[in-house]
Design an enzyme around this catalytic site. Structure first.
Site, PDB file in Angstrom:
ATOM      1  N   SER A 156       0.808  -1.218   0.000  1.00 24.25           N
ATOM      2  CA  SER A 156       0.000   0.000   0.000  1.00 24.25           C
ATOM      3  C   SER A 156       0.841   1.269   0.000  1.00 24.25           C
ATOM      4  O   SER A 156       2.030   1.262   0.335  1.00 24.25           O
ATOM      5  CB  SER A 156      -0.933   0.007   1.218  1.00 24.25           C
ATOM      6  OG  SER A 156      -1.626  -1.212   1.330  1.00 24.25           O
TER       7      SER A 156
HETATM    8  N1  SAH Z   1      -0.533  -4.993   4.130  1.00 25.71           N
HETATM    9  C1  SAH Z   1       0.186  -5.365   2.928  1.00 25.71           C
HETATM   10  C2  SAH Z   1      -0.526  -4.954   1.662  1.00 25.71           C
HETATM   11  C3  SAH Z   1      -1.574  -5.891   1.375  1.00 25.71           C
HETATM   12  S1  SAH Z   1      -2.282  -5.993  -0.231  1.00 25.71           S
HETATM   13  C4  SAH Z   1       1.607  -4.835   2.914  1.00 25.71           C
HETATM   14  O1  SAH Z   1       1.988  -4.132   3.858  1.00 25.71           O
HETATM   15  O2  SAH Z   1       2.334  -5.166   1.983  1.00 25.71           O
HETATM   16  C5  SAH Z   1      -3.681  -6.955   0.283  1.00 25.71           C
HETATM   17  C6  SAH Z   1      -3.356  -8.373   0.673  1.00 25.71           C
HETATM   18  O3  SAH Z   1      -4.560  -8.938   1.183  1.00 25.71           O
HETATM   19  C7  SAH Z   1      -2.918  -9.260  -0.491  1.00 25.71           C
HETATM   20  O4  SAH Z   1      -1.702  -9.875  -0.180  1.00 25.71           O
HETATM   21  C8  SAH Z   1      -4.056 -10.283  -0.606  1.00 25.71           C
HETATM   22  O5  SAH Z   1      -3.635 -11.556  -1.011  1.00 25.71           O
HETATM   23  C9  SAH Z   1      -4.586 -10.292   0.818  1.00 25.71           C
HETATM   24  N2  SAH Z   1      -5.944 -10.814   0.983  1.00 25.71           N
HETATM   25  C10 SAH Z   1      -7.030 -10.610   0.194  1.00 25.71           C
HETATM   26  N3  SAH Z   1      -8.091 -11.275   0.677  1.00 25.71           N
HETATM   27  C11 SAH Z   1      -7.673 -11.903   1.818  1.00 25.71           C
HETATM   28  C12 SAH Z   1      -8.301 -12.756   2.762  1.00 25.71           C
HETATM   29  N4  SAH Z   1      -9.578 -13.123   2.654  1.00 25.71           N
HETATM   30  N5  SAH Z   1      -7.572 -13.221   3.797  1.00 25.71           N
HETATM   31  C13 SAH Z   1      -6.254 -12.885   3.922  1.00 25.71           C
HETATM   32  N6  SAH Z   1      -5.601 -12.098   3.051  1.00 25.71           N
HETATM   33  C14 SAH Z   1      -6.300 -11.608   2.009  1.00 25.71           C
END
Ligand code: SAH
Length: 203
Positions: A56
């Protein structure tokens, strides 16, 4: 932009919590982005991390982290580990960190990276929709992908007075960043504005 310039920009945009700003200063974001994007690591924008996912935008990460109003030693749950950067920030703030990721390759890479950098974070490979009940309740819950609705199981895993920060809205549509605060049976809600997150996947 340099690491110092990134932190200065975030401060100028209104983030004041010194616990958050100190962690932003200490955690090397370049270690969480793909090698091909290392030179962009401190720009204030999201970057691709593979599998259609992104690390993000630093300002949004800072805004959400500040909104959690966490104090050192409190327990926090993150859903959507991605690169592990957000989890590392929370660990650098002296929090007890739990994080859940559903994509195996991202989970493995983030776990290895956090370990190598010396951050203590409890990682789990799962659909985060169900939260992580074993270690509940949490003082803060942070969701870094956008579901259409708040996953129902999360309410019960929030401590009394606990904060839930989550983008809610349709996939790739208009999403609102919400902060919810639990006061007994009553939930206070604060609209923090429009955001764009990757979808939260729940099958
Ligand atoms: N916080 C992260 C950015 C995340 S992007 C960072 O600091 O890099 C969003 C993430 O959420 C992705 O890796 C995606 O695979 C995950 N995601 C989406 N749906 C999800 C779910 N139901 N449970 C766990 N992770 C999920």
């Amino acid at each position: 932009m340099s690491h110092e310039e990134m932190v200065a920009l975030i401060r100028r945009r209104g983030v004041r919590d010194t616990l958050v700003l100190d962690a932003l200063t200490r955690v090397p974001r370049d270690a969480f982005v793909p090698e091909t994007h290392r030179c962009d690591a401190y720009g204030d924008y999201p970057l691709p991390i593979g599998y259609g996912q992104t690390i993000s935008q630093p300002y949004i990460v800072a805004l959400m982290t500040e909104a959690l109003s966490l104090k050192s030693g409190e327990r926090v749950l993150e859903l959507g580990t991605g690169s592990g950067y957000q989890a590392a920030l929370l660990a650098a703030m002296g929090l007890d960190v739990y994080t859940v990721e559903r994509i195996p390759a991202l989970y493995e890479a983030a776990r290895a990276r956090l370990d190598a950098l010396g951050y203590t974070v409890h990682c789990k490979l799962d659909d985060g929709y169900v939260g992580w009940s074993e270690f509940a309740p949490y003082d803060g819950i942070l969701v870094t992908a956008a579901p259409a609705e708040v996953p129902e199981p999360l309410w019960a895993q929030l401590a009394e007075g606990g904060r839930l920060v989550i983008p809610v809205g349709p996939p790739h549509g208009y999403q609102t960043l919400w902060k919810f605060i639990k006061h007994g049976d009553r939930i206070e809600r604060v609209d923090m504005g429009g955001v764009a997150f990757v979808p939260f996947i729940h099958e």
